[in-house]
Design a protein around this motif. Structure first.
Motif, PDB file in Angstrom:
ATOM      1  N   UNK A  23       7.396  57.829  64.047  1.00 56.72           N
ATOM      2  CA  UNK A  23       6.043  58.361  63.907  1.00 56.72           C
ATOM      3  C   UNK A  23       5.946  59.472  62.869  1.00 56.72           C
ATOM      4  N   UNK A  24       4.765  59.596  62.309  1.00 57.23           N
ATOM      5  CA  UNK A  24       4.465  60.731  61.448  1.00 57.23           C
ATOM      6  C   UNK A  24       3.970  61.885  62.302  1.00 57.23           C
ATOM      7  N   UNK A  25       3.344  62.843  61.662  1.00 56.26           N
ATOM      8  CA  UNK A  25       2.840  64.022  62.361  1.00 56.26           C
ATOM      9  C   UNK A  25       1.432  63.797  62.884  1.00 56.26           C
ATOM     10  N   UNK A  26       1.099  64.447  63.990  1.00 50.18           N
ATOM     11  CA  UNK A  26      -0.292  64.477  64.423  1.00 50.18           C
ATOM     12  C   UNK A  26      -0.957  65.675  63.737  1.00 50.18           C
ATOM     13  N   UNK A  27      -2.204  65.963  64.060  1.00 49.34           N
ATOM     14  CA  UNK A  27      -2.922  67.066  63.397  1.00 49.34           C
ATOM     15  C   UNK A  27      -2.242  68.412  63.620  1.00 49.34           C
ATOM     16  N   UNK A  28      -1.755  68.637  64.834  1.00 49.80           N
ATOM     17  CA  UNK A  28      -1.045  69.889  65.118  1.00 49.80           C
ATOM     18  C   UNK A  28       0.211  69.972  64.261  1.00 49.80           C
ATOM     19  N   UNK A  29       0.942  68.873  64.167  1.00 47.95           N
ATOM     20  CA  UNK A  29       2.156  68.828  63.360  1.00 47.95           C
ATOM     21  C   UNK A  29       1.877  69.102  61.891  1.00 47.95           C
ATOM     22  N   UNK A  30       0.770  68.586  61.388  1.00 52.33           N
ATOM     23  CA  UNK A  30       0.408  68.843  59.989  1.00 52.33           C
ATOM     24  C   UNK A  30       0.121  70.331  59.774  1.00 52.33           C
ATOM     25  N   UNK A  31      -0.577  70.936  60.724  1.00 53.90           N
ATOM     26  CA  UNK A  31      -0.843  72.382  60.625  1.00 53.90           C
ATOM     27  C   UNK A  31       0.468  73.171  60.712  1.00 53.90           C
ATOM     28  N   UNK A  32       1.405  72.715  61.546  1.00 56.49           N
ATOM     29  CA  UNK A  32       2.696  73.388  61.656  1.00 56.49           C
ATOM     30  C   UNK A  32       3.487  73.279  60.352  1.00 56.49           C
ATOM     31  N   UNK A  33       3.394  72.126  59.685  1.00 54.54           N
ATOM     32  CA  UNK A  33       4.081  71.939  58.398  1.00 54.54           C
ATOM     33  C   UNK A  33       3.528  72.917  57.365  1.00 54.54           C
ATOM     34  N   UNK A  34       2.223  73.105  57.373  1.00 55.10           N
ATOM     35  CA  UNK A  34       1.600  74.050  56.437  1.00 55.10           C
ATOM     36  C   UNK A  34       1.983  75.486  56.778  1.00 55.10           C
ATOM     37  N   UNK A  35       2.086  75.799  58.066  1.00 60.30           N
ATOM     38  CA  UNK A  35       2.497  77.150  58.476  1.00 60.30           C
ATOM     39  C   UNK A  35       3.944  77.420  58.060  1.00 60.30           C
ATOM     40  N   UNK A  36       4.822  76.421  58.194  1.00 57.51           N
ATOM     41  CA  UNK A  36       6.215  76.588  57.757  1.00 57.51           C
ATOM     42  C   UNK A  36       6.249  76.831  56.250  1.00 57.51           C
ATOM     43  N   UNK A  37       5.474  76.068  55.506  1.00 49.93           N
ATOM     44  CA  UNK A  37       5.388  76.263  54.050  1.00 49.93           C
ATOM     45  C   UNK A  37       4.947  77.689  53.734  1.00 49.93           C
ATOM     46  N   UNK A  38       3.897  78.134  54.399  1.00 50.69           N
ATOM     47  CA  UNK A  38       3.375  79.473  54.133  1.00 50.69           C
ATOM     48  C   UNK A  38       4.415  80.551  54.431  1.00 50.69           C
ATOM     49  N   UNK A  39       5.156  80.374  55.532  1.00 46.39           N
ATOM     50  CA  UNK A  39       6.194  81.356  55.868  1.00 46.39           C
ATOM     51  C   UNK A  39       7.277  81.375  54.799  1.00 46.39           C
ATOM     52  N   UNK A  40       7.733  80.192  54.381  1.00 49.82           N
ATOM     53  CA  UNK A  40       8.782  80.114  53.359  1.00 49.82           C
ATOM     54  C   UNK A  40       8.307  80.710  52.032  1.00 49.82           C
ATOM     55  N   UNK A  41       7.053  80.485  51.679  1.00 50.56           N
ATOM     56  CA  UNK A  41       6.529  81.023  50.415  1.00 50.56           C
ATOM     57  C   UNK A  41       6.271  82.520  50.486  1.00 50.56           C
ATOM     58  N   UNK A  42       6.186  83.061  51.705  1.00 53.82           N
ATOM     59  CA  UNK A  42       5.961  84.506  51.850  1.00 53.82           C
ATOM     60  C   UNK A  42       7.245  85.320  51.687  1.00 53.82           C
ATOM     61  N   UNK A  43       8.374  84.636  51.633  1.00 51.16           N
ATOM     62  CA  UNK A  43       9.654  85.326  51.489  1.00 51.16           C
ATOM     63  C   UNK A  43       9.762  85.975  50.110  1.00 51.16           C
ATOM     64  N   UNK A  44      10.558  87.040  50.002  1.00 50.79           N
ATOM     65  CA  UNK A  44      10.809  87.602  48.674  1.00 50.79           C
ATOM     66  C   UNK A  44      11.410  86.526  47.769  1.00 50.79           C
ATOM     67  N   UNK A  45      11.124  86.592  46.507  1.00 50.03           N
ATOM     68  CA  UNK A  45      11.563  85.582  45.542  1.00 50.03           C
ATOM     69  C   UNK A  45      13.061  85.268  45.672  1.00 50.03           C
ATOM     70  N   UNK A  46      13.889  86.276  45.867  1.00 52.40           N
ATOM     71  CA  UNK A  46      15.338  86.075  45.947  1.00 52.40           C
ATOM     72  C   UNK A  46      15.763  85.291  47.188  1.00 52.40           C
ATOM     73  N   UNK A  47      14.921  85.250  48.215  1.00 53.78           N
ATOM     74  CA  UNK A  47      15.258  84.537  49.452  1.00 53.78           C
ATOM     75  C   UNK A  47      14.533  83.200  49.583  1.00 53.78           C
ATOM     76  N   UNK A  48      13.611  82.933  48.713  1.00 55.25           N
ATOM     77  CA  UNK A  48      12.798  81.714  48.796  1.00 55.25           C
ATOM     78  C   UNK A  48      13.643  80.480  48.464  1.00 55.25           C
ATOM     79  N   UNK A  49      13.461  79.394  49.228  1.00 51.74           N
ATOM     80  CA  UNK A  49      14.222  78.176  48.911  1.00 51.74           C
ATOM     81  C   UNK A  49      13.822  77.607  47.558  1.00 51.74           C
ATOM     82  N   UNK A  50      14.789  76.990  46.897  1.00 51.63           N
ATOM     83  CA  UNK A  50      14.549  76.353  45.600  1.00 51.63           C
ATOM     84  C   UNK A  50      14.579  74.832  45.717  1.00 51.63           C
TER      85      UNK A  50
END
Length: 189
Positions: A23-50
């Motif tokens: 299965x893919x994600x439901x609506x909650x899962x899609x929102x969680x994916x966006x929240x994970x993205x936002x958290x990762x992008x909020x990291x200092x540049x030196x800690x951000x995944x590449x």
């Protein structure tokens, strides 16, 4: 030191034993994916995944996609960070009860077609070579890594919530647990 982020996939549209084996994600899962993205992008540049790595399963790929798009990279598929392999003789409807038994024991006690303790070590080996990477994976695989790093043979070490982020550091030779991800408040999956 380079960081790795182990992200459990977002909430899937269906669960174990349902008609959809991938299965893919439901609506909650899609929102969680966006929240994970936002958290990762909020990291200092030196800690951000590449880099962005994902299990081949759809729920992980869909959780990884917002982060990959934001970073301007492709999602790299790595089967080693996928779901725990189910014994071949096991009917798909029996997977849930098999997993419940697995959760009660240790890595060396798991009965199946392969050496599950070795599977756990292979995941850790795969991660050691990565740095500055977001790895989208699964409940059991994340437990495999954490239990190995804490030298704890129990299969179920903690209950990572959907889209929780476990932080590791690597020097290319070893891995260190920095922080376990947010734990689920309710059931296992």
């Amino acid at each position: 030191m380079p960081r790795l982020y182990l992200i459990r996939h977002g909430k899937p549209a269906s669960t174990w034993g349902d008609a959809d084996a991938d299965p893919g994600l439901d609506e909650t899962g899609q929102a969680q994916a966006e929240a994970a993205r936002d958290w990762l992008l909020s990291l200092p540049e030196a800690e951000r995944p590449q880099r962005v790595v994902s299990s081949p399963l759809r729920r992980c790929r869909e959780t990884a996609e917002p982060t990959a798009r934001a970073l301007g990279v492709a999602v790299e598929i790595d089967p080693i960070v996928g779901e725990i392999p189910t014994p071949e003789a096991l009917h798909p409807t029996e997977r849930a009860s098999w997993l419940r038994k697995v959760f009660e024991g240790t890595w060396r006690e798991i009965q199946g077609d392969l050496d599950y303790d070795q599977w756990r070590r292979e995941i850790v080996g795969s991660l050691r070579a990565r740095g500055d990477t977001a790895v989208f994976s699964h409940y059991v695989a994340i437990n495999a890594v954490v239990s190995h790093l804490l030298d704890d043979d129990r299969v179920l070490h903690f209950r990572p919530d959907h889209a929780s982020i476990t932080v590791l550091e690597t020097d290319g030779q070893g891995l260190t647990l920095v922080a376990k991800g947010r734990e689920a408040v309710t059931g296992v999956l």
